[in-house]
Structures are given as structure tokens and as C-alpha cells.
Enzyme design. Structure first.
Site, mmCIF file in Angstrom:
data_model
loop_
_atom_site.group_PDB
_atom_site.id
_atom_site.type_symbol
_atom_site.label_atom_id
_atom_site.label_comp_id
_atom_site.label_asym_id
_atom_site.label_seq_id
_atom_site.Cartn_x
_atom_site.Cartn_y
_atom_site.Cartn_z
ATOM 1 N N GLU A 104 0.950 -1.407 -0.228
ATOM 2 C CA GLU A 104 -0.617 -0.201 0.150
ATOM 3 C C GLU A 104 0.587 1.346 -0.260
ATOM 4 O O GLU A 104 1.050 2.503 -0.214
ATOM 5 C CB GLU A 104 -1.049 -0.461 1.492
ATOM 6 N N GLU A 124 -3.544 -9.441 3.591
ATOM 7 C CA GLU A 124 -4.093 -9.793 4.793
ATOM 8 C C GLU A 124 -5.542 -9.926 5.204
ATOM 9 O O GLU A 124 -5.883 -10.959 5.713
ATOM 10 C CB GLU A 124 -5.215 -8.054 5.243
HETATM 11 C C1 3H9 Z 1 -1.321 -4.808 7.400
HETATM 12 O O1 3H9 Z 1 -0.489 -4.848 6.216
HETATM 13 C C2 3H9 Z 1 -2.253 -3.925 7.535
HETATM 14 C C3 3H9 Z 1 -2.185 -2.935 6.739
HETATM 15 O O2 3H9 Z 1 -3.299 -3.035 5.122
HETATM 16 C C4 3H9 Z 1 -3.291 -1.785 7.113
HETATM 17 C C5 3H9 Z 1 -2.950 -1.462 8.304
HETATM 18 C C6 3H9 Z 1 -3.472 0.098 8.626
HETATM 19 N N1 3H9 Z 1 5.132 -8.244 11.538
HETATM 20 O O3 3H9 Z 1 7.467 -15.832 8.147
HETATM 21 P P1 3H9 Z 1 8.779 -15.457 8.748
HETATM 22 C C7 3H9 Z 1 8.069 -11.809 11.365
HETATM 23 S S1 3H9 Z 1 -1.287 -6.557 7.355
HETATM 24 C C8 3H9 Z 1 5.639 -8.661 12.606
HETATM 25 O O4 3H9 Z 1 9.266 -16.393 9.453
HETATM 26 P P2 3H9 Z 1 9.495 -15.602 6.380
HETATM 27 C C9 3H9 Z 1 7.300 -13.483 12.065
HETATM 28 O O5 3H9 Z 1 6.896 -13.286 13.504
HETATM 29 C C10 3H9 Z 1 0.383 -7.330 7.308
HETATM 30 N N2 3H9 Z 1 6.133 -9.204 12.132
HETATM 31 O O6 3H9 Z 1 10.083 -15.354 7.176
HETATM 32 C C11 3H9 Z 1 8.766 -13.473 12.332
HETATM 33 O O7 3H9 Z 1 9.658 -13.422 13.442
HETATM 34 P P3 3H9 Z 1 10.370 -14.729 14.044
HETATM 35 C C12 3H9 Z 1 0.315 -7.968 6.016
HETATM 36 C C13 3H9 Z 1 6.250 -9.487 10.998
HETATM 37 O O8 3H9 Z 1 11.514 -15.303 5.369
HETATM 38 C C14 3H9 Z 1 10.000 -13.142 11.518
HETATM 39 O O9 3H9 Z 1 8.665 -11.730 11.279
HETATM 40 N N3 3H9 Z 1 1.372 -8.690 5.830
HETATM 41 C C15 3H9 Z 1 5.554 -10.174 10.250
HETATM 42 O O10 3H9 Z 1 9.447 -17.357 5.146
HETATM 43 C C16 3H9 Z 1 9.867 -13.784 10.040
HETATM 44 O O11 3H9 Z 1 9.053 -14.611 9.238
HETATM 45 C C17 3H9 Z 1 1.929 -10.045 6.288
HETATM 46 O O12 3H9 Z 1 0.710 -10.115 6.400
HETATM 47 C C18 3H9 Z 1 4.640 -8.827 10.490
HETATM 48 N N4 3H9 Z 1 4.292 -8.249 8.920
HETATM 49 O O13 3H9 Z 1 8.633 -14.730 4.919
HETATM 50 C C19 3H9 Z 1 3.198 -10.483 5.513
HETATM 51 N N5 3H9 Z 1 5.794 -10.679 9.068
HETATM 52 O O14 3H9 Z 1 11.680 -14.784 13.602
HETATM 53 C C20 3H9 Z 1 3.280 -10.720 6.664
HETATM 54 C C21 3H9 Z 1 6.897 -11.407 9.586
HETATM 55 O O15 3H9 Z 1 10.224 -13.758 15.521
HETATM 56 N N6 3H9 Z 1 4.600 -11.873 6.874
HETATM 57 N N7 3H9 Z 1 6.972 -11.618 11.230
HETATM 58 O O16 3H9 Z 1 9.590 -16.067 14.469
HETATM 59 C C22 3H9 Z 1 5.091 -12.697 5.645
HETATM 60 O O17 3H9 Z 1 4.248 -13.438 5.127
HETATM 61 C C23 3H9 Z 1 6.734 -13.013 5.632
HETATM 62 O O18 3H9 Z 1 6.676 -13.643 7.460
HETATM 63 C C24 3H9 Z 1 6.779 -13.205 4.198
HETATM 64 C C25 3H9 Z 1 8.862 -13.725 5.026
HETATM 65 C C26 3H9 Z 1 6.649 -13.158 2.949
HETATM 66 C C27 3H9 Z 1 7.667 -11.465 4.843
#
Ligand code: 3H9
Length: 703
Positions: A104, A124
């Protein structure tokens, strides 16, 4: 600027660089840092601004840990308007994954450039949310309404070349040095006098939409919702994008985002997001535990399970040898694998050349000598401990030293199997779920002597083959199947008490289970449970116990494969239909047993079926079979199709309140007897202390 965001002038380009490991989530310091950098850039000599990220990825979204806490300024919408209203063009330079709020941010920029390996997306919905910072209003403006609806309701990331075709990305950049390439791109924009392109200024062309487009979309999505409400709200936002001026559309989006962020469904799904990542971590394993290289794998047994497991490895480029007892069985096994791949190709989900490439990685043998050089063996023969011991004896004599010897057993004692070898430290359980090439869960079973490096390697390889791993200690049925006992038992007991099969299944499906337990029994084959019960000596001698399942098998009704079980099945469509013969038989049996049938509420059905799961889960926790309550939730979401919007059985129990669950179990104990309903001491303790399983996990998170 701030620890997480830096700003510098490179020639005529102001470079805003985000550095908030691990995934550059939009925490408050990042939002503030971007805002302040933009202010600086408005005042200095820069002619354009590049927004890029350090580390492995562009911004991967809002910081999910901030949801549910009091909001902190500046909010993301404020940052986005500052980007959009910048007097100088802002260019997003994307690598890794630009997700959610991260994408975004990019959509608020005037231009988006990306390297080809990157992905963009609005995931999301997978957290029970909708894009709350303009995603639902901006994507339809550049990619069209239909593409936007698909992208946002599926939540799946889009590869950058495709995103470029969809209009979401303006330029594809080559090379490894994204920063230099994006600065050059920005210079090019200035030189060509490119305008400040704002997506908000684009009008949506809604001529392509059928009059009932949104209504149909809602109905279609509702069929798969299983308790999730986000899809419905996303449709409303995109409808608003079509019908309202952008500022009103953004307002509507914000309103619905706030509704979702405080919903129990989103809380449950965020719980699972973190639970899944936690489950991959083994508490007492050093972070730097050595890993064994896995370059070649063997699978023993080419049945449905073995074939599916072989596919998991071939799918990620790891060569696999499938071992069967004779050529006929081997040909059958390899044939099933080809057939499965063919189905995927026919569905358009896999290009034909990739299928051939994957199949070429799977070879077959009937000779143990041929698997002497593999790094890992997974035994997937049927559940007979003597057979498994014999196989592990052979593996011990042929496999090279250091090979990991895994069993895919669902029930047997991994320690007993390991005793058939002189290397129990190399033996581990890898419990896949059927069909193994589809189901996401991998229960990793830690034997008494399994070594640290074997466990660390299996967890890592599990992630590589795209499974969600959860660790279990040895016990009958491990985490998932052990808990399931009471669930199936009560589903059948409820029939005698007054329910029809449809009533039981509908109540559980209404809760969000993909399929009710009786229909599931029919699908798996009622004879499977029947045989398993015959082999058990620990079941109480109670004529009520599994009465209907047993009778149906004795009547030749083994489930879908014989055309009837708890239901009748239409031979063409396989649709289940209530069968009056079964319903009469249930009444007859209840009469024989002296049970007075009564009206049973849906609430009672849920409690009778789910509370045994929760109670057994609590026993599993206190025995140390599972590391965390949240691991149990992961097992049930990914292995047993528990609805993610309910967050797994232990999260559900927390939502109901452990005191309520405990009191109800005591009530059932008084009504139906101690042998089925003995409350777990941990459940009692937490109920008395007014605590939740989540708090119990938290207290132990350091250990
Ligand atoms: C949003 O954006 C709402 C908006 O539209 C509006 C707002 C107003 N936050 O997955 P991994 C941590 S909603 C906090 O193992 P990979 C995760 O817990 C969000 N922490 O790595 C982990 O911690 P730990 C929309 C986060 O390389 C570490 O990072 N976005 C977040 O296999 C490594 O993660 C999503 O839904 C976060 N957003 O994959 C994306 N993301 O090491 C969510 C990750 O302590 N994330 N962590 O266990 C993902 O899909 C994957 O993490 C990603 C990397 C593909 C990025």
C-alpha cells in the site's frame, strides 16, 4: 533520521531507506521515519525521491504485533497521504516481498519499480483483515475491479512480471544493485518530465461488470468462508471503490478495517500466524544446532502416502528414490504419482514441462542396496510395528552413516522402532497427513534418543518442502490423533442420545469444520477405525462406545467406498444424503441400550465434540508431549482442518473461557462417567487461577 529509517541525498535523488529487520514491518518508528524523511525531501535540493529497503525484503506489511494495542501516531494513512501529496515524484524500489501495508505504501508512490524476482500482494485476508491503507481503493483503479477482487480476497502474492502486466508495477529493473538502478530510473523520470502520477486520480471503468457482480462474488466467497468475515467486507470495500469518490471509499475501507481488526476471527488468525512460526522452534535446541545436508531422499512404500511424500521432495528439486517390495507395486506407485501430477497439470496449476522435470527426479527400486547413499529415508508402509522394525533393521545395515532414518507412523512408538537399529540418535518420526503432497502439516516426532542435529535438520527440511512443522514427543497417536479419540467417540455417542448424523455434522460444519466427523469417517472408511479398535486393548468394555460405527461396518456400510456409511452417497456426484435406514437403526439401538433419546442443542454438540479435544490437549501439554498450547492449534489448523477463524482448539478454549470449559467437562463427567470425562489437572488448575492457555505458553516461553 531514526534507527529504522535513514535519509540521504544521492546527486539529485533523495533516498529514503527503511531498515527494520527482519521484514521491515511498518512499526511506529518506521512510519515516523518515513514521514520525517519526506518532510526533509520537500525542503532540500532533491528532484525526486526513492523509497527502498535494506535487508531481505521491501516492507512486508503493518507490524502485526501492534494490532490490538492502542494506536500510535502517525497512522499509516497519514504517511500515505504525505507520499501521495509530495511535490516531488516518489518512486518505490521493490525487492523481496512488498506485502499488505508495504504494498500500500508502494501504491501511494507515484511510480513503482521492482526487480523481477520480487512479489507483491495484499495478504491481509489471511489474517482476517482487509488492506486498511487504500489497497482496496487503489488496486481496482489500476488493475481493474475483477483482478483486484481476486488478488485481495485470495491474499496470494503476485510475481512481479505478472504484476507489471496488470499495471501494478511501472518498470522492471535488472541487476543486483536495486538502489543504483532505481536512482537511475528516478533520474530518467525527471529528465523526461514525467508527471506526478497519483492512482487516486484514475477513474474506475465499471462497464465490464455484470449488474449482480458483487452479489455473486459475495455468495461465491461465502461458500468457502468457514466463519471468516473478511472476504465479505473486502467485497464491500471494492464496491465502494466503484460507487464512491476515493475519499469516501477510503473512509469506508477504514471503518471496515477497524471492525475486522477488533474481531475475534482476526485475533484467531493472527494467533495462528505467530503460532505457526513459533511451532518451528524447538525450545531446548541451540539456535546454532548443526544441520545435516539433505541432497537425496528415499521413501519406503509407494502407496498413497509414500507417493505423496516423494512428490513433496521432487516439488522442491530434491531427488527421491521410491522403494517397493516388487516391480508390480513399484509401477503402481510411480503410476499414481504421474496421475496426481497429471491432474495438477489439467487444472492448469503446473506447466507440463515442470511436471516432467519433477517426475524425472523420482526413481524407483526394489533393492535396498540402491538407497545406501541417500541422506534421509522416510518409511511409509502400513501401520505394523513388526514390519517397521524389520525395515529399520535393513536400513541400519545398508544406509550410510549419518543418514536420517524417519518413520511416517501415525501411532507407533518411535523409540521401539529405533531399537531395531544401532543408531537410535538418527531415528525420528515424520508424520505426514494424507494426501501428503497437499496437506500442510508435518508432525515431527522426537524419540527419546533423537539427536539435536537430526531434529534441527528435519525442521529445516520440513520448511523447505513447504510444510508447517510442529514437534511432538512419543505417545499413542502423537498430538493430533491422540486428541481426536474423544471427538469421534462423542460424535457417535450423540447419535444414541438423540441426534441424526446430519445434525451432528451440520453443527460442526456450521462452526467451520471443513467436514463433520461422521462424514469424515465415511470418507476415510469406517472399516479403518473398526480395525484399529479391534487391535486396541485399552478401550472400555462399553456397548455404547462406537456402537453405530461398528454396526455399520458389520452391515457392509464402510463409507463412501461402498456407497453408504452414516449416509448414502449418490454414485455420480458422491453427494451425501441422509439415510432413513440408518436413522431407524440408531433409534433401535438406543432403545436396546435403554437410552431415552432427547433433543440435543447445537451448543451441546460443539461442547461434547470439542471439549474432549481441549481436555486431551491439556493432558498433552502437562505431559510435555507438545511444547506449547499454540503448537496444538497449529496441528489442528493444518492437519485436521479446524477453522482458522477459530484459531485452533486451545485458542477456542481460551475464547470460551477455561473455567466454562472445565465446568462443562465436570458436568459431562457427572452425567456420562469418569472414564470418558476426567478433567485434565492442568485445565482444572488454569480454570481455578483464571488463566488461559496463551498465558500458560507465555509464562513458559523462555524455557
Ligand atoms: C497489514 O499490512 C495491514 C495494512 O493493510 C493496514 C494497516 C493500517 N509484523 O515468516 P517469517 C516476523 S497486515 C510483525 O518466518 P519468511 C515473523 O513473526 C500485514 N512481524 O520469514 C518472524 O518472527 P520470528 C500484511 C512479522 O522469510 C519473522 O518476522 N502482511 C511480520 O519465511 C520472520 O518471518 C503480511 O501478512 C509483520 N508483518 O517470510 C505479511 N511479518 O523470527 C506477513 C513477519 O520472531 N509476513 N514477521 O518468528 C509474511 O508473509 C512473511 O513473514 C514474509 C517472510 C513472506 C514477509
Amino acid at each position: 533520521m531514526s534507527e529504522a529509517v535513514s535519509y540521504e541525498l544521492q546527486d539529485e535523488i533523495g533516498v529514503i531507506s527503511v531498515n527494520n529487520p527482519p521484514v521491515n514491518a511498518l512499526a511506529q518508528i518506521v512510519r515516523e521515519g518515513i514521514l520525517r524523511s519526506l518532510e526533509l525531501a520537500q525542503e532540500d535540493d532533491s528532484k525526486a525521491i526513492v523509497l527502498c529497503c535494506e535487508g531481505r525484503t521491501f516492507i512486508a506489511g503493518a507490524d502485526i504485533t501492534e494490532f490490538g494495542k492502542p494506536p500510535r501516531e502517525p497512522g499509516l494513512p497519514k504517511v500515505l497521504s504525505a507520499i501521495e501529496n509530495s511535490s516531488k515524484p516518489v518512486v518505490a524500489a521493490i525487492h523481496g516481498t512488498a506485502l499488505g501495508g508495504g504494498f500500500e505504501v508502494a501504491l501511494a508512490c507515484h511510480y513503482r519499480c521492482a526487480i523481477k524476482s520480487a512479489k507483491v500482494g495484499l495478504p491481509e485476508v489471511k489474517l482476517g483483515l482487509l488492506p486498511g491503507a487504500g489497497g482496496t481503493q487503489r488496486v481496482p483503479r489500476i488493475a481493474g475491479v475483477k483482478a483486484a477482487l481476486d488478488m485481495i480476497t485470495s491474499g496470494n502474492p503476485v510475481a512481479v512480471p505478472k504484476a507489471h502486466n496488470m499495471g501494478l508495477i511501472d518498470a522492471l529493473l535488472d541487476g543486483d544493485d536495486l538502489l543504483s538502478a532505481s536512482v537511475r530510473y528516478a533520474m530518467g523520470l525527471i529528465e523526461s518530465g514525467a508527471p506526478l502520477k497519483r492512482i487516486r486520480d484514475i477513474n474506475i471503468d465499471s462497464k465490464e461488470l455484470e449488474p449482480d457482480f458483487f452479489e455473486n462474488a459475495r455468495k461465491k466467497l461465502a461458500r468457502r468462508a468457514r466463519g471468516q468475515i473478511a472476504q465479505d467486507r473486502i467485497v464491500s470495500c471494492i464496491e465502494a471503490a466503484v460507487e464512491l469518490p476515493i475519499d469516501e471509499g477510503l473512509e469506508r475501507e477504514r471503518e471496515l478495517f477497524l471492525e475486522l481488526v477488533s474481531s475475534p476471527e482476526s485475533a484467531a488468525m493472527r494467533h495462528i500466524f505467530f503460532a505457526e512460526r513459533q511451532a518451528a522452534k524447538i525450545k531446548d535446541l541451540p539456535k546454532d544446532a548443526a544441520l545435516r545436508p539433505i541432497n537425496k531422499v528415499a521413501v519406503i512404500g509407494g502407496g498413497t502416502m509414500g507417493g505423496g511424500i516423494a512428490m513433496c521432495f521432487a516439488n522442491v528439486g530434491i531427488p527421491v528414490v521410491l522403494l517397493e517390495v516388487n516391480d508390480e507395486a513399484l509401477d503402481r506407485g510411480l503410476g499414481i504419482i504421474r496421475k496426481n501430477y497429471n491432474i495438477t497439470v489439467q487444472k492448469g496449476k503446473l506447466p507440463e514441462n515442470q511436471m516432467e522435470q519433477r517426475i524425472s527426479l523420482i526413481s524407483g527400486t526394489t533393492n535396498y542396496e540402491d538407497i545406501a547413499d541417500v541422506d534421509m529415508v522416510i518409511e511409509a508402509v502400513f501401520e505394523n510395528v513388526d514390519l517397521k522394525k524389520e525395515i529399520f533393521g535393513k536400513l541400519d545395515s545398508v544406509c550410510k552413516q549419518g543418514a536420517i532414518l524417519a518413520t511416517n507412523t501415525s501411532y507407533q512408538d518411535v523409540d521401539i522402532i529405533s531399537e531395531a537399529t544401532a543408531r537410535p540418535q538418527d531415528v525420528v518420526g515424520m508424520h505426514f497427513f494424507s494426501p501428503a503432497n497437499v496437506m500442510k502439516l508435518l508432525e515431527v516426532v522426537r524419540g527419546e534418543k533423537t539427536s539435536d542435529d537430526v531434529l534441527a535438520t528435519v525442521m529445516q527440511i520440513g520448511k523447505k518442502i513447504r510444510k508447517v512443522c510442529a514437534l511432538s514427543r512419543v505417545c499413542y497417536g502423537f498430538i493430533g490423533n491422540r486428541m481426536l479419540g474423544g471427538y469421534g467417540r462423542e460424535a457417535q455417542m450423540l447419535l444414541l442420545d438423540g441426534c441424526t448424523p446430519s445434525q451432528v455434522d451440520s453443527a460442526l460444519e456450521g462452526f467451520g469444520m471443513a467436514m463433520g466427523p461422521l462424514a469424515m469417517g465415511d470418507l476415510a472408511g469406517l472399516d479403518v477405525g473398526y480395525k484399529a479398535r479391534e487391535a486396541r486393548t485399552d478401550l472400555p468394555d462399553d456397548p455404547k462406545l462406537y456402537r453405530m460405527g461398528t454396526l455399520l461396518v458389520e452391515m457392509g456400510r464402510h463409507g463412501q467406498k461402498t456407497g453408504s456409511g452414516f449416509y448414502k452417497y449418490d454414485p455420480e456426484t458422491r453427494k451425501r444424503v441422509a439415510d432413513p435406514e440408518v436413522e431407524d437403526r440408531i433409534i433401535e439401538e438406543a432403545n436396546k441400550l435403554g437410552i431415552e433419546r432427547r433433543a440435543v442443542s447445537d451448543d451441546e454438540i460443539l461442547a461434547r465434540c470439542f471439549y474432549p479435544l481441549i481436555n486431551e490437549g491439556a493432558k498433552i501439554l502437562e505431559e510435555g508431549i507438545a511444547q506449547r498450547a499454540s503448537d496444538i492449534d497449529v496441528v489442528y489448523i493444518y492437519g485436521y482442518a479446524f477453522p482458522v477463524a477459530k484459531g485452533g482448539p486451545m485458542h477456542y478454549a481460551d475464547a470460551v473461557g477455561l473455567k466454562n470449559v472445565y465446568d462443562k467437562i465436570c458436568e459431562f463427567r457427572d452425567r456420562y462417567g469418569e472414564e470418558y470425562w476426567s478433567p485434565a489437572p492442568l485445565l482444572k488448575q488454569l480454570a481455578e487461577e483464571g488463566k488461559s492457555f496463551a498465558e500458560w505458553d507465555k509464562e513458559r516461553s523462555g524455557s
